[in-house]
Write a protein that holds these residues in place. Structure first.
Motif, PDB file in Angstrom:
ATOM      1  N   THR A 342       0.833  -1.201   0.000  1.00  0.00           N
ATOM      2  CA  THR A 342       0.000   0.000   0.000  1.00  0.00           C
ATOM      3  C   THR A 342       0.866   1.249   0.000  1.00  0.00           C
ATOM      4  OG1 THR A 342      -0.130  -0.059   2.410  1.00  0.00           O
ATOM      5  CG2 THR A 342      -1.865  -1.203   1.183  1.00  0.00           C
ATOM      6  N   SER A 343       0.211   2.381  -0.226  1.00  0.00           N
ATOM      7  CA  SER A 343       0.873   3.692  -0.249  1.00  0.00           C
ATOM      8  C   SER A 343       1.969   3.763  -1.304  1.00  0.00           C
ATOM      9  CB  SER A 343       1.460   4.032   1.133  1.00  0.00           C
ATOM     10  OG  SER A 343       0.450   4.006   2.128  1.00  0.00           O
ATOM     11  N   GLY A 344       1.778   3.018  -2.390  1.00  0.00           N
ATOM     12  CA  GLY A 344       2.719   3.102  -3.500  1.00  0.00           C
ATOM     13  C   GLY A 344       4.022   2.377  -3.286  1.00  0.00           C
ATOM     14  N   LEU A 345       4.072   1.456  -2.305  1.00  0.00           N
ATOM     15  CA  LEU A 345       5.310   0.726  -2.036  1.00  0.00           C
ATOM     16  C   LEU A 345       5.631  -0.215  -3.191  1.00  0.00           C
ATOM     17  CD1 LEU A 345       7.661  -0.346  -0.314  1.00  0.00           C
ATOM     18  CD2 LEU A 345       6.025  -1.918   0.752  1.00  0.00           C
ATOM     19  N   ALA A 346       6.855  -0.114  -3.661  1.00  0.00           N
ATOM     20  CA  ALA A 346       7.354  -1.018  -4.697  1.00  0.00           C
ATOM     21  C   ALA A 346       8.848  -1.203  -4.493  1.00  0.00           C
ATOM     22  CB  ALA A 346       7.065  -0.469  -6.093  1.00  0.00           C
ATOM     23  N   ARG A 347       9.262  -2.460  -4.441  1.00  0.00           N
ATOM     24  CA  ARG A 347      10.685  -2.753  -4.272  1.00  0.00           C
ATOM     25  C   ARG A 347      11.059  -3.873  -5.242  1.00  0.00           C
ATOM     26  NH1 ARG A 347      14.513  -3.651   1.004  1.00  0.00           N
ATOM     27  NH2 ARG A 347      15.926  -5.184   0.099  1.00  0.00           N
ATOM     28  N   SER A 363      29.546 -12.027  -8.510  1.00  0.00           N
ATOM     29  CA  SER A 363      28.206 -11.856  -7.943  1.00  0.00           C
ATOM     30  C   SER A 363      27.883 -10.370  -7.955  1.00  0.00           C
ATOM     31  CB  SER A 363      28.130 -12.415  -6.516  1.00  0.00           C
ATOM     32  OG  SER A 363      26.843 -12.219  -5.966  1.00  0.00           O
ATOM     33  N   PHE A 364      26.715 -10.035  -8.514  1.00  0.00           N
ATOM     34  CA  PHE A 364      26.322  -8.634  -8.658  1.00  0.00           C
ATOM     35  C   PHE A 364      24.823  -8.527  -8.420  1.00  0.00           C
ATOM     36  CE2 PHE A 364      24.686  -5.196 -11.401  1.00  0.00           C
ATOM     37  CZ  PHE A 364      25.365  -4.120 -10.847  1.00  0.00           C
ATOM     38  N   GLY A 365      24.411  -7.544  -7.648  1.00  0.00           N
ATOM     39  CA  GLY A 365      22.985  -7.404  -7.381  1.00  0.00           C
ATOM     40  C   GLY A 365      22.684  -6.174  -6.542  1.00  0.00           C
ATOM     41  N   GLY A 366      21.413  -6.045  -6.160  1.00  0.00           N
ATOM     42  CA  GLY A 366      20.983  -4.914  -5.357  1.00  0.00           C
ATOM     43  C   GLY A 366      19.472  -4.785  -5.398  1.00  0.00           C
ATOM     44  N   PHE A 367      18.976  -3.601  -5.060  1.00  0.00           N
ATOM     45  CA  PHE A 367      17.528  -3.372  -5.083  1.00  0.00           C
ATOM     46  C   PHE A 367      17.241  -1.890  -5.324  1.00  0.00           C
ATOM     47  CE2 PHE A 367      18.466  -2.327  -0.681  1.00  0.00           C
ATOM     48  CZ  PHE A 367      17.616  -1.252  -0.420  1.00  0.00           C
ATOM     49  N   TYR A 368      15.998  -1.639  -5.751  1.00  0.00           N
ATOM     50  CA  TYR A 368      15.496  -0.272  -5.876  1.00  0.00           C
ATOM     51  C   TYR A 368      14.143  -0.226  -5.182  1.00  0.00           C
ATOM     52  CZ  TYR A 368      13.627   4.053  -7.792  1.00  0.00           C
ATOM     53  OH  TYR A 368      13.078   5.307  -7.921  1.00  0.00           O
ATOM     54  N   ARG A 369      13.897   0.830  -4.408  1.00  0.00           N
ATOM     55  CA  ARG A 369      12.672   0.938  -3.595  1.00  0.00           C
ATOM     56  C   ARG A 369      12.027   2.299  -3.806  1.00  0.00           C
ATOM     57  NH1 ARG A 369      10.620  -0.432   1.892  1.00  0.00           N
ATOM     58  NH2 ARG A 369       9.555   1.419   2.658  1.00  0.00           N
ATOM     59  N   GLY A 373       4.929   6.522   1.621  1.00  0.00           N
ATOM     60  CA  GLY A 373       4.793   6.661   3.055  1.00  0.00           C
ATOM     61  C   GLY A 373       3.346   6.543   3.500  1.00  0.00           C
ATOM     62  N   VAL A 374       3.155   6.477   4.814  1.00  0.00           N
ATOM     63  CA  VAL A 374       1.803   6.346   5.366  1.00  0.00           C
ATOM     64  C   VAL A 374       0.972   7.580   5.045  1.00  0.00           C
ATOM     65  CG1 VAL A 374       0.475   6.008   7.469  1.00  0.00           C
ATOM     66  CG2 VAL A 374       2.685   4.861   7.186  1.00  0.00           C
ATOM     67  N   ARG A 375       1.570   8.744   5.195  1.00  0.00           N
ATOM     68  CA  ARG A 375       0.894   9.993   4.830  1.00  0.00           C
ATOM     69  C   ARG A 375       1.679  10.648   3.718  1.00  0.00           C
ATOM     70  NH1 ARG A 375       0.079  13.234  10.349  1.00  0.00           N
ATOM     71  NH2 ARG A 375       2.272  12.622  10.547  1.00  0.00           N
ATOM     72  N   ASN A 376       1.000  10.952   2.649  1.00  0.00           N
ATOM     73  CA  ASN A 376       1.655  11.504   1.468  1.00  0.00           C
ATOM     74  C   ASN A 376       1.982  12.981   1.683  1.00  0.00           C
ATOM     75  OD1 ASN A 376       2.648  12.120  -1.018  1.00  0.00           O
ATOM     76  ND2 ASN A 376       0.834  11.476  -2.168  1.00  0.00           N
ATOM     77  N   PRO A 377       3.274  13.319   1.836  1.00  0.00           N
ATOM     78  CA  PRO A 377       3.639  14.737   2.063  1.00  0.00           C
ATOM     79  C   PRO A 377       3.809  15.497   0.761  1.00  0.00           C
ATOM     80  CG  PRO A 377       5.591  13.364   2.233  1.00  0.00           C
ATOM     81  CD  PRO A 377       4.449  12.431   1.945  1.00  0.00           C
ATOM     82  N   GLY A 378       3.550  14.848  -0.355  1.00  0.00           N
ATOM     83  CA  GLY A 378       3.723  15.523  -1.638  1.00  0.00           C
ATOM     84  C   GLY A 378       5.006  15.149  -2.340  1.00  0.00           C
ATOM     85  N   PHE A 379       5.811  14.343  -1.692  1.00  0.00           N
ATOM     86  CA  PHE A 379       7.044  13.861  -2.309  1.00  0.00           C
ATOM     87  C   PHE A 379       7.296  12.457  -1.759  1.00  0.00           C
ATOM     88  CE2 PHE A 379       8.057  16.267   1.481  1.00  0.00           C
ATOM     89  CZ  PHE A 379       8.816  15.371   2.210  1.00  0.00           C
ATOM     90  N   PRO A 380       8.078  11.618  -2.466  1.00  0.00           N
ATOM     91  CA  PRO A 380       8.306  10.240  -2.000  1.00  0.00           C
ATOM     92  C   PRO A 380       9.044  10.223  -0.679  1.00  0.00           C
ATOM     93  CG  PRO A 380       8.922  10.507  -4.313  1.00  0.00           C
ATOM     94  CD  PRO A 380       8.681  11.882  -3.784  1.00  0.00           C
ATOM     95  N   SER A 381       8.553   9.428   0.220  1.00  0.00           N
ATOM     96  CA  SER A 381       9.232   9.306   1.513  1.00  0.00           C
ATOM     97  C   SER A 381      10.453   8.393   1.418  1.00  0.00           C
ATOM     98  CB  SER A 381       8.272   8.749   2.571  1.00  0.00           C
ATOM     99  OG  SER A 381       7.850   7.449   2.231  1.00  0.00           O
ATOM    100  N   SER A 382      10.468   7.518   0.432  1.00  0.00           N
ATOM    101  CA  SER A 382      11.594   6.614   0.244  1.00  0.00           C
ATOM    102  C   SER A 382      11.787   6.371  -1.244  1.00  0.00           C
ATOM    103  CB  SER A 382      11.358   5.281   0.977  1.00  0.00           C
ATOM    104  OG  SER A 382      12.432   4.388   0.753  1.00  0.00           O
ATOM    105  N   LYS A 383      12.951   6.710  -1.723  1.00  0.00           N
ATOM    106  CA  LYS A 383      13.240   6.534  -3.139  1.00  0.00           C
ATOM    107  C   LYS A 383      14.733   6.304  -3.309  1.00  0.00           C
ATOM    108  CE  LYS A 383      12.828   8.798  -7.649  1.00  0.00           C
ATOM    109  NZ  LYS A 383      12.390  10.028  -8.360  1.00  0.00           N
TER     110      LYS A 383
END
Length: 387
Positions: A342-347, A363-369, A373-383
């Motif tokens: 929820t809240s646009g979470l994608a990883r 070995s090569f790897g990682g992640f993107y998230r 956030g719980v309350r949308n402040p108008g910008f991504p809380s985690s990017k």
């Protein structure tokens, strides 16, 4: 003039006769040399220089033995060896890229055991140890999990295969002369891992059963079953730790049993591949789990807990937790993982590892998230992410 021409003819005839005698003498020497032949030791030395190899043998095998002819290089090493050794009841065995061992042919009356050691998915397990019980015979599996035990005398034997992180497995085989016995092993993972070898700063490596230190290990399969949302979420499985992660993916608080309840990661040290991860929570609220994110690069987690952990890490009377990264397997492997919420979470996470040439692995790897956030402040809380 006639006298001059006569002398010239005489000199020419004498020159031709002398050349013929010299040729005949050389031919006789060559024939004598061929009749004399060459010692077997010298012939093997010639092959070593011609093919840039090492030929190993016991002196008694070639002592006094002589070839009845001069050796000729045919540009085929194995044909030359067979031709040289055939008359002396000798054979050869290739034991390395440039090493050949000369052995008596009677060893051919012995048997051979070969096979492959795999896990439950059918992947080869490299460096697995296969031992014939009660003998000195054994072998180590190669990068594909394949092994070969040569020159085994005929008889009934018990084989056992073992490797760190898997349960020991035995098999009974009957070896016959001049036969190849195929014996494969499919090892199951040791969930309790009481036979796993750990290093705890003792003189010799010990299994968990023998170690006096409290140790917790989690394999890749176990981590996937837990499906942790964060580093703190994974540390919940360690006995004696209470983890509070109300702050989100990072900034968790870990409390070690028996120590002051200060929160953060006081009294516990985090490591990546044996390298310490230092934090400064008292200065800037930077907890260690900000720098250690569990992703698809992690192969396993090892934790030493209790008072003994202070021996293995700085300021760590509560425990030392080491995250071991994947180092690449014997074949190309790709892992991907997608998490949505929820809240646009994608990883999105991935890992790519495998062989890079004969003796190298990668070995090569990682992640993107991304998360609003719980309350949308108008910008991504985690990017963002990591590699």
């Amino acid at each position: 003039m006639r006298i001059f021409y006569a002398l010239l003819h005489f000199a020419l005839i004498m020159f031709i006769l002398s050349c013929g005698l010299a040729w005949a003498s050389n031919l006789s020497e060559i024939q004598n040399s061929n009749q004399q032949g060459i010692f077997l030791r010298e012939a093997l030395s010639i092959l070593e220089k011609a093919y840039d190899i090492n030929i190993v043998y016991e002196g008694a095998l070639v002592e006094g033995k002589k070839l009845p002819y001069m050796i000729k290089i045919s540009n085929n090493l194995y044909d030359d060896l067979k031709r040289i050794l055939n008359g002396y009841s000798l054979t050869y065995e290739i034991v390395g890229a440039k090493t050949i061992v000369i052995t008596p042919q009677q060893l051919l009356h012995k048997g051979k055991i070969r096979g492959k050691v795999t896990d439950k998915r059918g992947n080869g397990i490299p460096n697995a140890q296969i031992i014939i019980e009660g003998t000195v015979f054994g072998a180590s599996a190669d990068l594909n999990g394949e092994y070969t035990i040569k020159n085994v005398p005929p008889g009934n034997y018990t084989l056992y295969a073992r490797v760190i992180g898997y349960r020991l497995q035995t098999a009974h085989v009957q070896v016959r002369a001049n036969e190849i016995i195929n014996q494969n092993f499919s090892l199951t993972q040791d969930v309790i891992q009481m036979d796993e070898i750990v290093i705890t700063a003792t003189r010799n490596p010990l299994t968990r059963r023998e170690s006096s230190v409290a140790i917790t290990t989690k394999s890749l399969d176990q981590i996937n079953e837990i499906a942790p949302r964060s580093t703190a979420d994974l540390l919940r499985v360690i006995p004696g730790f209470y983890v509070e992660s109300s702050g989100g993916e990072v900034g968790g608080n870990l409390f070690a049993r028996g120590l002051p309840a200060d929160g953060s990661y006081y009294y516990v040290a985090l490591m990546e591949d044996g390298m310490p991860v230092f934090d400064a929570p008292a200065l800037s609220f930077v907890n260690a789990d900000i720098f250690v994110r569990v992703d698809e690069n992690i192969e396993r987690m090892e934790a030493v807990r209790g008072g003994n952990s202070a021996l293995f890490g700085s300021n760590a009377p509560g425990g030392v937790i080491n995250f071991i990264s994947k180092s690449g397997g014997n074949r190309l492997s790709v892992t991907s993982k997608v998490t949505m919420g929820t809240s646009g979470l994608a990883r999105y996470g991935f890992n790519l590892n495998g062989p890079l040439g004969t003796n190298w692995r990668f070995s090569f790897g990682g992640f993107y998230r991304y998360d609003n956030g719980v309350r949308n402040p108008g910008f991504p809380s985690s990017k963002g992410g990591q590699l």
